[in-house]
Design a protein around this motif. Structure first.
Motif, mmCIF file in Angstrom:
data_model
loop_
_atom_site.group_PDB
_atom_site.id
_atom_site.type_symbol
_atom_site.label_atom_id
_atom_site.label_comp_id
_atom_site.label_asym_id
_atom_site.label_seq_id
_atom_site.Cartn_x
_atom_site.Cartn_y
_atom_site.Cartn_z
ATOM 1 N N PHE A 31 0.866 -1.175 0.000
ATOM 2 C CA PHE A 31 0.000 0.000 0.000
ATOM 3 C C PHE A 31 0.902 1.224 0.000
ATOM 4 C CE2 PHE A 31 -3.917 -2.017 2.250
ATOM 5 C CZ PHE A 31 -3.899 -3.037 1.314
ATOM 6 N N THR A 32 0.820 1.991 -1.048
ATOM 7 C CA THR A 32 1.729 3.133 -1.161
ATOM 8 C C THR A 32 0.926 4.396 -1.419
ATOM 9 O OG1 THR A 32 1.971 2.675 -3.505
ATOM 10 C CG2 THR A 32 3.598 1.733 -2.047
ATOM 11 N N PRO A 37 -1.623 14.620 -0.491
ATOM 12 C CA PRO A 37 -0.863 15.628 0.256
ATOM 13 C C PRO A 37 0.421 15.095 0.887
ATOM 14 C CG PRO A 37 -2.886 15.028 1.406
ATOM 15 C CD PRO A 37 -2.963 14.409 0.058
ATOM 16 N N PHE A 38 0.557 13.778 1.035
ATOM 17 C CA PHE A 38 1.748 13.238 1.685
ATOM 18 C C PHE A 38 2.670 12.532 0.702
ATOM 19 C CE2 PHE A 38 -1.606 13.424 4.875
ATOM 20 C CZ PHE A 38 -1.008 14.279 5.773
ATOM 21 N N ALA A 39 2.423 12.779 -0.592
ATOM 22 C CA ALA A 39 3.198 12.090 -1.619
ATOM 23 C C ALA A 39 4.694 12.332 -1.456
ATOM 24 C CB ALA A 39 2.741 12.528 -2.999
ATOM 25 N N GLY A 40 5.056 13.507 -0.941
ATOM 26 C CA GLY A 40 6.470 13.845 -0.784
ATOM 27 C C GLY A 40 7.212 12.786 -0.007
ATOM 28 N N TYR A 77 -2.876 7.987 1.059
ATOM 29 C CA TYR A 77 -2.922 8.194 2.513
ATOM 30 C C TYR A 77 -4.357 8.407 2.975
ATOM 31 C CZ TYR A 77 -0.721 9.085 6.995
ATOM 32 O OH TYR A 77 -0.294 8.967 8.285
ATOM 33 N N ASP A 78 -5.311 7.896 2.195
ATOM 34 C CA ASP A 78 -6.722 8.084 2.502
ATOM 35 C C ASP A 78 -7.264 6.766 3.047
ATOM 36 O OD1 ASP A 78 -9.319 8.848 2.599
ATOM 37 O OD2 ASP A 78 -9.695 8.654 0.460
ATOM 38 N N THR A 79 -7.895 6.835 4.216
ATOM 39 C CA THR A 79 -8.373 5.618 4.867
ATOM 40 C C THR A 79 -9.341 4.852 3.972
ATOM 41 O OG1 THR A 79 -8.152 6.705 6.984
ATOM 42 C CG2 THR A 79 -9.497 4.739 6.929
ATOM 43 N N LYS A 80 -10.243 5.580 3.321
ATOM 44 C CA LYS A 80 -11.264 4.886 2.527
ATOM 45 C C LYS A 80 -10.632 4.155 1.358
ATOM 46 C CE LYS A 80 -14.457 8.311 4.000
ATOM 47 N NZ LYS A 80 -14.069 9.706 4.006
ATOM 48 N N SER A 101 -0.281 3.823 7.039
ATOM 49 C CA SER A 101 -1.082 4.946 7.529
ATOM 50 C C SER A 101 -1.772 4.435 8.775
ATOM 51 C CB SER A 101 -2.112 5.373 6.491
ATOM 52 O OG SER A 101 -3.319 5.759 7.112
ATOM 53 N N THR A 102 -1.702 5.211 9.834
ATOM 54 C CA THR A 102 -2.363 4.782 11.065
ATOM 55 C C THR A 102 -3.866 4.674 10.839
ATOM 56 O OG1 THR A 102 -0.631 5.785 12.374
ATOM 57 C CG2 THR A 102 -2.700 5.395 13.488
ATOM 58 N N GLY A 103 -4.394 5.602 10.048
ATOM 59 C CA GLY A 103 -5.827 5.586 9.768
ATOM 60 C C GLY A 103 -6.272 4.306 9.089
ATOM 61 N N ILE A 104 -5.449 3.761 8.214
ATOM 62 C CA ILE A 104 -5.810 2.516 7.543
ATOM 63 C C ILE A 104 -5.553 1.332 8.465
ATOM 64 C CG2 ILE A 104 -5.403 1.061 5.509
ATOM 65 C CD1 ILE A 104 -4.392 3.582 4.069
#
Lengths: 437, 358
Positions: A31-32, A37-40, A77-80, A101-104
């Motif tokens: 999962f990448t 917004p966090f692509a950097g 970086y999106d949970t959904k 991602s902590t959200g995921i």
């Protein structure tokens, strides 16, 4: 309604077409997040993870003679989207997932035991998942955020000449006002009471990451002796810039392990002296990186920009993939099977033991310290070192600093217990245990 | 040819006032319901149900809620995601305080909590209109999201700062948590969405809906006709937040399984707003079409290269998805600024007079 029907029809056929994969390989989804917004930071991590595993495919023909089927799924970086990725890879029998991602990670934790897919959330996610007895399917080596905090405090104490010298000092804590940044708060509170230092809190709301003038105005007023940062994404370069603008002494600004070179570079010369924790090297001078260059990058099979290879987050991706690969290799060793599945790899990760000799074999001598996991301890609580930004790159300046495991463990235990209670009925551990201690 | 109401006579007022006065529409609806209740669970894979249908239904429900406010009453709101959050957190609190009560009761009950909060933030709507109201609801968005982050009581002081859904059962079958199969969760969501859509459809076609539309078209005229503006507008806020709240609770309990406050950020509000605008303001079908276009289409686009056997990197696919979805949104808005629902209406009208258009 007509459109809806067409759309549904398309989706149905697609979902039927998708899971077609050769079984003579071990499926490792990554999962990448190369977008969003966090692509950097995400791009370097993704490249590191991807390149190490493809290097194994190219150089050794996979692991134990079985090719790795590597597939990236973009989460942004999106949970959904991350959950969508999870559902998309699940039918293909992944041996583990790395949510990044902590959200995921959080929604996946209860699913892991049911779907028999272990989760490797490397130094992020739920800290309590270090407790293998409660979370047999989740692994978060090599450190929790509490370990990180204890090591930063120990480093500060070393600068002052001992933990008892912390008395009366003012330590500022700049953090992302989300679960991740708030997690260390009770621990910091406990430490400040034990050692008698004064804590100053500067929360940064997620939507205000790039506007920290208010927080730094307070820093200017309070003048803390040291600043600790738990940031992510755009929050980090902004903080370094603001620190420079506020004339805060950069040598006393210490962050957890997430800032990149670029985060510090943004502030120019002023950023020299900025410090972060790390548990692996931040250069490309290792046999393993040389192999990646030779087998992957030079063949044009990598997406990585040449100058990013060997940077902090690229190497972190490599480290993550090393854990993946060692977990799979271990699983093969334990079960005797070549094509392992999620259940086997769970056992493989649980008995992970990458010692100095093995690191040397991997071409990672000096790259990082050894790590050993057990059934009870899914984290390892490994020591880290402090690295200092010299204007171009990070340079290791301390020896290994051990975390205050005695202080962290009770918190982890309490948290794991509370999690199991809140999520009752939480399944009792029934999984086999290969390594007792 | 097939779609013609010739020969369908209405002999009662009730028949004349029916929501679907044309027989073909009723047949179409029956087919859709049959597909949703039987065909999809029977034929669809787990991915289709868990990652396409459940999110689609949840988002459509939230879009219906927003449509009540924007499309029917003409009050612009940018706080939908926050109201969804209120529903989710209310459901979380209620179900952890009273775990004995069935979770479905709490999902519906949390709609009322969200409703109450929505009314409070709707109060300024009597005085401010248009873009100014949008800004006022933006305040709701930020304030409520701040509460989700800051008030530890709301998430039971979890160190992770997120709300996690424990397992609940209905008639002995797990409906939430990891043990619940996607099909069970799908049926729960589907039943709730169908019932609530049916309710909304009755609401907007009745006296209340007409008073909303009168307020939307010109509130002074509506007032002169005897519609009390404050109750009408507040009721719109209440109903809209109720739908958003239930959708939020469903989102966390049936779809995500755990949620950080970030799940209810301003972005989510915008996405719902896009769904309503692209789907069609003031149309329930539009809410479904909008949700399908914004949520389902990117998934299909993402799978296309794989299905066609073209190897494309994951990130490239994502960029392509953005480009294609964006282009399609532009295309649909240029072709029909009133949204997909209007396209659907035009298509029906054309069919009706085919082959002799006048």
């Amino acid at each position: 309604m007509k459109l809806k029907r067409i759309v549904l029809a398309c989706a149905t056929t697609l979902s039927l077409v998708a899971p077609a994969l050769a079984q003579e390989s071990v499926f490792v989804p990554l999962f990448t997040y190369r977008t969003g917004p966090f692509a950097g930071s995400g791009t370097s991590i993704a490249d590191g993870m991807h390149d190490y595993l493809s290097m194994l495919n190219e150089r050794d023909g996979g692991i134990g003679g079985v090719k790795l089927a590597i597939e990236e799924c973009e989460t942004g970086y999106d949970t959904k989207k991350g959950l969508e990725c999870y559902e998309a890879v699940k039918p293909k029998g992944p041996v583990m997932v790395n949510p990044w991602s902590t959200g995921i990670t959080l929604p996946l934790i209860p699913k892991a035991a049911v779907d028999k897919i272990p989760i490797l959330s490397m130094a992020y996610g739920l800290s309590a998942s270090a407790m293998g007895e409660t979370f047999p399917w989740v692994f978060n080596p090599p450190d929790t955020y509490w370990d990180g905090m204890s090591m930063i405090i120990k480093y500060i104490a070393a600068q002052e000449g001992g933990l008892e010298k912390l008395k009366g000092k003012k330590i500022g804590y700049l953090y992302l006002d989300a679960g991740y940044g708030k997690e260390p708060l009770p621990f910091l509170d406990q430490l400040s009471k034990t050692y008698g230092f004064e804590q100053k809190l500067y929360p940064v709301p997620a939507q205000e990451m790039q506007n920290q003038s208010a927080q730094w105005l307070n820093v200017r007023r309070d003048r803390p002796d040291y600043m600790i940062m738990y940031g992510w994404g755009a929050m980090q370069p902004t903080a370094v810039k603001e620190a420079a603008k506020t004339n805060y002494p950069m040598e006393k600004f210490i962050s957890i392990w997430w800032p990149t070179e670029d985060d510090a570079k943004g502030a120019g010369k002023e950023a020299v002296g900025f410090k972060t924790l790390n548990w692996h090297a931040a250069t490309g001078d290792f046999p393993v990186i040389a192999d990646i260059r030779k087998h992957v990058v030079d063949k044009g099979k990598s997406l990585a920009a040449k100058d990013k290879i060997g940077t902090v987050l690229y190497n972190r991706g490599v480290y993550n993939s090393m854990l993946i690969a060692e977990g799979i290799r271990n699983a093969q060793k334990i079960t005797g099977k070549k094509v392992v599945n999620g259940e086997d790899v769970r056992r493989g990760l649980e008995s992970l033991n990458v010692d100095a000799a093995r690191l040397k074999e991997l071409g990672m001598e000096g790259f990082t310290g050894p790590i050993k996991l057990t059934c009870a301890d899914h984290n390892g609580h490994r020591p880290t070192f402090v690295q200092r930004f010299d204007g171009e790159k990070y340079v290791k300046i301390t020896d290994w600093i051990e975390p205050m495991t005695d202080k962290v463990m009770p918190l982890l235990e309490a948290d794991a217990k509370a999690y199991a209670e809140k999520n009752a009925p939480w399944p009792k551990r029934t999984e086999v245990c290969d390594v007792k201690s | 040819m097939f779609y013609r109401e010739v020969g369908q006579f209405k002999t009662t007022y009730a028949a004349d006032q029916a929501i679907f006065p044309i027989r073909q529409d009723r047949i179409g609806l029956a087919i859709i319901l049959f597909a949703a209740f039987v065909l999809i669970p029977l034929l669809g894979g787990e991915f289709l149900i868990a990652s396409v249908m459940i999110p689609f239904l949840v988002l459509a429900l939230a879009a219906i809620g927003l449509n009540v406010l924007i499309g029917y009453t003409g009050l612009i709101s940018l706080g939908t995601a926050a109201f969804m959050g209120v529903g989710a957190y209310a459901c979380y609190k209620l179900s952890t305080i009273f775990p004995q009560v069935n979770v479905l009761v709490w999902i519906v009950a949390s709609g009322f909590v969200s409703s109450a909060v929505g009314v409070v933030f709707g109060l300024p709507s009597l005085r401010i209109k248009g873009f100014y109201l949008a800004i006022a609801t933006l305040a709701a968005q930020f304030f409520l999201q701040w509460c989700f982050v800051r008030i530890g009581w709301l998430y039971n002081h979890n160190p992770s700062g997120a709300i996690e859904v424990p397992g609940h059962t209905l008639f002995g079958i797990p409906v939430t948590g990891p043990q619940a199969t996607p099909i069970t969760r799908y049926y729960v969501v589907l039943v709730i969405v169908v019932v609530m859509t049916w309710f909304a459809s009755n609401l907007v076609h009745g006296r209340i809906g007409r008073s909303w539309m009168a307020v939307r078209d010109m509130d002074i005229a509506a007032q002169l006709m005897g519609i009390k503006l404050l109750p009408a507008k507040l009721l719109a806020f209440a109903v809209s937040s109720f739908y958003a709240g239930v959708a939020g609770a469903l989102m966390v309990f049936m779809w995500l399984g755990a949620a950080e406050p970030e799940a209810f950020n301003i972005n989510q509000s915008f996405i719902l707003l896009f769904m309503v605008i692209i789907g069609g303001l003031g149309s329930l079908i539009g809410s479904f079409l909008g949700a399908a276009l914004i949520h389902v289409l990117p998934i299909i686009v993402r799978f296309l290269p794989d299905a066609l056997g073209v190897p494309v990197g994951a990130a490239t696919v994502e960029h392509l998805t953005f480009v294609i979805t964006g282009a399609l949104i532009l295309f649909f808005l240029v072709v029909e600024p009133h949204g997909l629902a209007q396209l659907w209406r035009i298509a029906k009208q054309k069919l009706r007079v085919w082959p002799f258009p006048y």
